[in-house]
Design a protein around this motif. Sequence first.
Motif, PDB file in Angstrom:
ATOM      1  N   SER A 152       1.057  -1.479  -0.051  1.00 16.20           N
ATOM      2  CA  SER A 152      -0.267   0.014   0.010  1.00 16.20           C
ATOM      3  C   SER A 152       0.807   0.944   0.126  1.00 16.20           C
ATOM      4  N   GLY A 153       0.112   2.487  -0.241  1.00 17.00           N
ATOM      5  CA  GLY A 153       1.291   3.765   0.200  1.00 17.00           C
ATOM      6  C   GLY A 153       1.182   4.118  -1.488  1.00 17.00           C
ATOM      7  N   PHE A 154       0.875   3.875  -2.598  1.00 14.62           N
ATOM      8  CA  PHE A 154       1.677   3.928  -3.989  1.00 14.62           C
ATOM      9  C   PHE A 154       0.878   4.870  -4.340  1.00 14.62           C
ATOM     10  N   ILE A 155      -0.400   5.077  -4.026  1.00 12.41           N
ATOM     11  CA  ILE A 155      -1.692   6.449  -4.584  1.00 12.41           C
ATOM     12  C   ILE A 155      -1.730   7.401  -3.501  1.00 12.41           C
ATOM     13  N   ASP A 156      -0.965   7.846  -2.143  1.00 12.23           N
ATOM     14  CA  ASP A 156      -1.008   8.878  -1.962  1.00 12.23           C
ATOM     15  C   ASP A 156       0.612   9.194  -2.280  1.00 12.23           C
ATOM     16  N   ASP A 157       1.641   8.898  -2.612  1.00 14.35           N
ATOM     17  CA  ASP A 157       2.631   8.198  -2.715  1.00 14.35           C
ATOM     18  C   ASP A 157       3.266   9.737  -4.108  1.00 14.35           C
ATOM     19  N   GLN A 158       2.003   9.041  -5.074  1.00 11.54           N
ATOM     20  CA  GLN A 158       1.610   9.916  -6.300  1.00 11.54           C
ATOM     21  C   GLN A 158       0.955  10.580  -6.957  1.00 11.54           C
ATOM     22  N   ARG A 159       0.425  11.494  -5.319  1.00  8.78           N
ATOM     23  CA  ARG A 159      -0.314  12.252  -5.010  1.00  8.78           C
ATOM     24  C   ARG A 159       1.124  13.714  -4.604  1.00  8.78           C
ATOM     25  N   ARG A 160       1.752  13.052  -4.509  1.00 10.76           N
ATOM     26  CA  ARG A 160       2.593  14.231  -3.708  1.00 10.76           C
ATOM     27  C   ARG A 160       3.471  14.983  -4.901  1.00 10.76           C
ATOM     28  N   ASP A 161       4.146  16.389  -4.431  1.00  8.79           N
ATOM     29  CA  ASP A 161       4.573  16.991  -5.298  1.00  8.79           C
ATOM     30  C   ASP A 161       6.044  16.303  -5.459  1.00  8.79           C
ATOM     31  N   ASN A 162       6.511  15.014  -4.558  1.00 14.45           N
ATOM     32  CA  ASN A 162       7.998  14.909  -4.762  1.00 14.45           C
ATOM     33  C   ASN A 162       7.867  13.524  -4.953  1.00 14.45           C
ATOM     34  N   PRO A 163       7.122  12.326  -5.568  1.00 10.60           N
ATOM     35  CA  PRO A 163       6.799  11.282  -5.163  1.00 10.60           C
ATOM     36  C   PRO A 163       8.514  10.417  -5.486  1.00 10.60           C
ATOM     37  N   ILE A 164       7.662   9.060  -4.350  1.00  9.28           N
ATOM     38  CA  ILE A 164       9.175   8.606  -4.513  1.00  9.28           C
ATOM     39  C   ILE A 164       9.500   7.356  -5.777  1.00  9.28           C
ATOM     40  N   TYR A 165       7.824   6.384  -6.370  1.00  7.71           N
ATOM     41  CA  TYR A 165       8.029   6.101  -7.273  1.00  7.71           C
ATOM     42  C   TYR A 165       8.278   7.230  -8.358  1.00  7.71           C
ATOM     43  N   ARG A 166       9.207   6.596  -9.460  1.00  6.17           N
ATOM     44  CA  ARG A 166       9.442   7.410 -10.520  1.00  6.17           C
ATOM     45  C   ARG A 166       8.938   7.019 -11.782  1.00  6.17           C
ATOM     46  N   ILE A 167       7.707   7.024 -11.975  1.00  4.45           N
ATOM     47  CA  ILE A 167       7.049   6.429 -13.325  1.00  4.45           C
ATOM     48  C   ILE A 167       7.606   6.442 -14.495  1.00  4.45           C
ATOM     49  N   VAL A 168       7.778   7.818 -14.864  1.00  4.49           N
ATOM     50  CA  VAL A 168       8.549   8.465 -15.871  1.00  4.49           C
ATOM     51  C   VAL A 168       9.859   8.927 -15.722  1.00  4.49           C
ATOM     52  N   PRO A 169      10.711   8.292 -16.618  1.00  4.93           N
ATOM     53  CA  PRO A 169      11.288   8.717 -16.831  1.00  4.93           C
ATOM     54  C   PRO A 169      11.739  10.522 -16.363  1.00  4.93           C
ATOM     55  N   GLU A 227     -10.611   2.097  -5.831  1.00  3.51           N
ATOM     56  CA  GLU A 227      -8.762   2.690  -5.744  1.00  3.51           C
ATOM     57  C   GLU A 227      -8.589   1.338  -5.297  1.00  3.51           C
ATOM     58  N   ILE A 228      -7.671   1.140  -6.684  1.00  2.00           N
ATOM     59  CA  ILE A 228      -6.438  -0.562  -6.006  1.00  2.00           C
ATOM     60  C   ILE A 228      -5.405   0.390  -5.372  1.00  2.00           C
ATOM     61  N   GLU A 229      -4.733  -0.130  -3.857  1.00  2.00           N
ATOM     62  CA  GLU A 229      -3.687  -0.179  -3.442  1.00  2.00           C
ATOM     63  C   GLU A 229      -2.681  -1.227  -3.959  1.00  2.00           C
ATOM     64  N   GLU A 322     -17.462  -9.813 -13.994  1.00  2.00           N
ATOM     65  CA  GLU A 322     -16.927  -8.524 -13.172  1.00  2.00           C
ATOM     66  C   GLU A 322     -16.733  -8.760 -11.541  1.00  2.00           C
ATOM     67  N   PHE A 323     -15.789  -7.561 -11.822  1.00  2.00           N
ATOM     68  CA  PHE A 323     -15.491  -7.477 -10.246  1.00  2.00           C
ATOM     69  C   PHE A 323     -15.334  -6.071  -9.768  1.00  2.00           C
ATOM     70  N   TRP A 324     -16.108  -6.731  -8.541  1.00  2.00           N
ATOM     71  CA  TRP A 324     -16.770  -5.260  -7.914  1.00  2.00           C
ATOM     72  C   TRP A 324     -16.358  -5.183  -6.436  1.00  2.00           C
ATOM     73  N   PRO A 325     -15.017  -4.480  -6.294  1.00  2.00           N
ATOM     74  CA  PRO A 325     -13.831  -4.292  -5.342  1.00  2.00           C
ATOM     75  C   PRO A 325     -14.953  -3.252  -3.400  1.00  2.00           C
ATOM     76  N   ASN A 326     -16.124  -2.986  -4.345  1.00  2.00           N
ATOM     77  CA  ASN A 326     -16.632  -2.031  -3.324  1.00  2.00           C
ATOM     78  C   ASN A 326     -17.481  -3.131  -2.765  1.00  2.00           C
ATOM     79  N   THR A 327     -17.901  -4.815  -3.599  1.00  3.42           N
ATOM     80  CA  THR A 327     -18.296  -5.676  -2.455  1.00  3.42           C
ATOM     81  C   THR A 327     -17.655  -6.623  -2.111  1.00  3.42           C
ATOM     82  N   GLY A 328     -16.879  -7.035  -2.789  1.00  3.05           N
ATOM     83  CA  GLY A 328     -15.537  -8.232  -3.195  1.00  3.05           C
ATOM     84  C   GLY A 328     -16.342  -9.133  -3.458  1.00  3.05           C
ATOM     85  N   THR A 329     -16.891  -8.723  -4.866  1.00  5.54           N
ATOM     86  CA  THR A 329     -17.575 -10.313  -5.879  1.00  5.54           C
ATOM     87  C   THR A 329     -16.986 -10.351  -6.964  1.00  5.54           C
ATOM     88  N   LEU A 330     -16.496 -11.345  -7.470  1.00  4.87           N
ATOM     89  CA  LEU A 330     -16.518 -11.561  -8.586  1.00  4.87           C
ATOM     90  C   LEU A 330     -17.313 -12.671  -9.209  1.00  4.87           C
TER      91      LEU A 330
END
Length: 735
Positions: A152-169, A227-229, A322-330
């Motif tokens: 976990s933590g990837f979504i919050d990291d990408q919303r920072r001004d200086n993220p740790i994970y650099r997807i774009v070179p 959102e998927i962590e 169908e895959f609904w993470p809202n209810t955890g059904t597949l």
Amino acid sequence: MALAYLCSKIRRTDEWFRVADHPVSSPFGIIVNHDLREGSAVEADNVAAAIRKFGVKSHVLKIIWKDVIPEGVNPNDLPNVETLARYLRYRRLGTFCKIGKMTTLLTAHHEDDQYETVMMRLLSGHGYRGLQGMRPATDIPECYDLHGVYQSGFIDDQRRDNPIYRIVPGDRERKVLKRGLRNEVDPVIIAREIEAGLKADIATAYLDEYDDMAKGNKRAPRPVPLEIEDGGIMVYRPLLGFSKDRLIATCLENNIPWFEDHTNADRTLTMRNAVRYMHKNHKLPAALQKPSILRLAERCRARIASAEAEAARFLDRVVIHEFWPNTGTLVVTLPRFSLPRVPRLSSASLAAQERRTAHYRHVAALLIRRLISMVTPERELSQPSQLSHLVSMLFPSLSSPPPPAKPYVICSVHFTPLPLPGNPDNASTKKSTEEKDRDQPRRWLLTRAPHPSNAPRPAVTFHDLAFGKRRGKPPGAWKTAGWSGTRFFDGRYWIRLLHRLPCRLRVAPLEPEHLRPFRDALDSSASAAGSTAGVGGGEVEPGKERRRKKKKEELMAMLARYAPGKTRWTLPAIYATVDVSKLLEKEEWWPQGYHHQGDDGGVAENRNNADGSGSGVGWVGGEEDVEERELVDRIRSHQLSGAHLSRWEWERELKSREKLHLLALPTLGVGLPGLEGWLRWEVRYKKVDEELLRLSKLGGRRIERRELRHRVRCLYRWMRLGRAREASRRRRTAE
């Protein structure tokens, strides 16, 4: 010490060094002092000083044993001291790495450690999956409930001004890569691949936009997908291929000191020490010596990798409807394994077919494990050998005779067979029902299994808004204390809250006795006149009032559509521990007897402080940790008025009679009217297999040419209709 030295040199040797295709900065040494023997603190400080000498920053972490054992108990007297030490060690490492924005943790496990691990598992009777030894890379263990540490933590990291994970070179890296590709590729091949890619992209470019248009509007509104962590700290073991002697030679060659723990030589202390002593001081049979055991582990890893690769190939034939993470059904349709026909007269054909069937059953079990991982709340999945009956039921062609398709629960996942399309009792066919089940794939619904009645329900508690931050203010002027920490609920959902309610909130599974009052509250509140929404109140807008009138029907339709049967009783629900309906409707909290004149609602201000400006904020954090008499003395010492003290006593008595009141179903986005200004939530689903997530987004199947043409035509008509409507609107505006 060898690992720290090599890490200090790697960036000078290779400027483009990557860890899992991710650029890294300078290393940081972390030394853990378990505090289990004399001199451990001094030794940890010496290690940190030695690491700093060759340019690596370091820090010493000390294990706090009172977090898991009572104070005064000697940890060395515990029978499971190693297990507890491992738990505390990784928890401290994970928390420290999260604070320091580190996503990669390197450990110096070497070849001898791998040999000892496989030997211990061999002596314990593990199968070939356990005999593969330690993995070169894995998620950090023992931190399953720490957000930003474990998966976990990837979504919050990408919303920072200086993220740790650099997807774009970066610009420099992009220029170097572009220059290298320009010199290596053939322009003719690139043009051909671009042309083929454009043709392929048309098939999936507008899938999401077309689905709603083709199926039409349904009674049940589609919930906003969660959102998927992803992310978290990864543990790598880069030295597994090197023996301890070679690492010692590296230290000797470069004048690097190292430190030996003398307890490692005590063969009576741990099983690993006994295996190490046996290996060094006795001549073992050739099958138990280090080369043979390491080859055994390598063969086990190769066998597992081969089976996993074959299961991944069959994964492309899985249809995820169908895959609904809202209810955890597949909802999924599994592929059919086609066994090749062999001559009946061949003496070896029957044995070969049995071996082939057994192999396919193992591959099918691996496929089921990956599907289970999307829904299950458990961390440890069932072993393939434990899925034998489920494989026979889900893949009838791999068993003779196949068991009937019935609901089945394993690994806290409920498998429910869905009706076959068409009439199974059609008289025009001569095949029996069993033969149809073998020939026609069946849809299965995978949901989180209902909670057993004899086990406690999962629950997460969030603290209330402190009394000191509400004292002397009307309820409409209360301000939040900020977002709470992110908690892990039921092994599936990461939840955090932002609220300004005067009571504790609890996230727990939805209970049947709470659904009916919640549904009635939605209906009655929709028709109430003068309802308020949010801070400051105000009349409800006509459009919002109309939407509220439909909430009751929409809620039941969503539960029937996305959480059928007992699945709804596994959904996370937000409860208030006291009744706050009056606060949501009229912004009134204090009882009538405590309402008096004055802006703060007090009878009179403190006799020692005419303006009533007592402090009283610093003490509220420990309300539940001190005795009643001591707490009252602390309150009076802060010069609170009599009205404030009586209000606090009323709240304390009210909270002592705790009773749950349903406020919202966060994954469905449904809450009581008026809750918007008092409570906000953010829910995310746990990390999911990327391949399965891709199949669920694309529908899990390939689009035929006829269907593609139909979709493109519908899309063109939809765009043309939109342009016509826009032109008509512009003409009306001009007129």
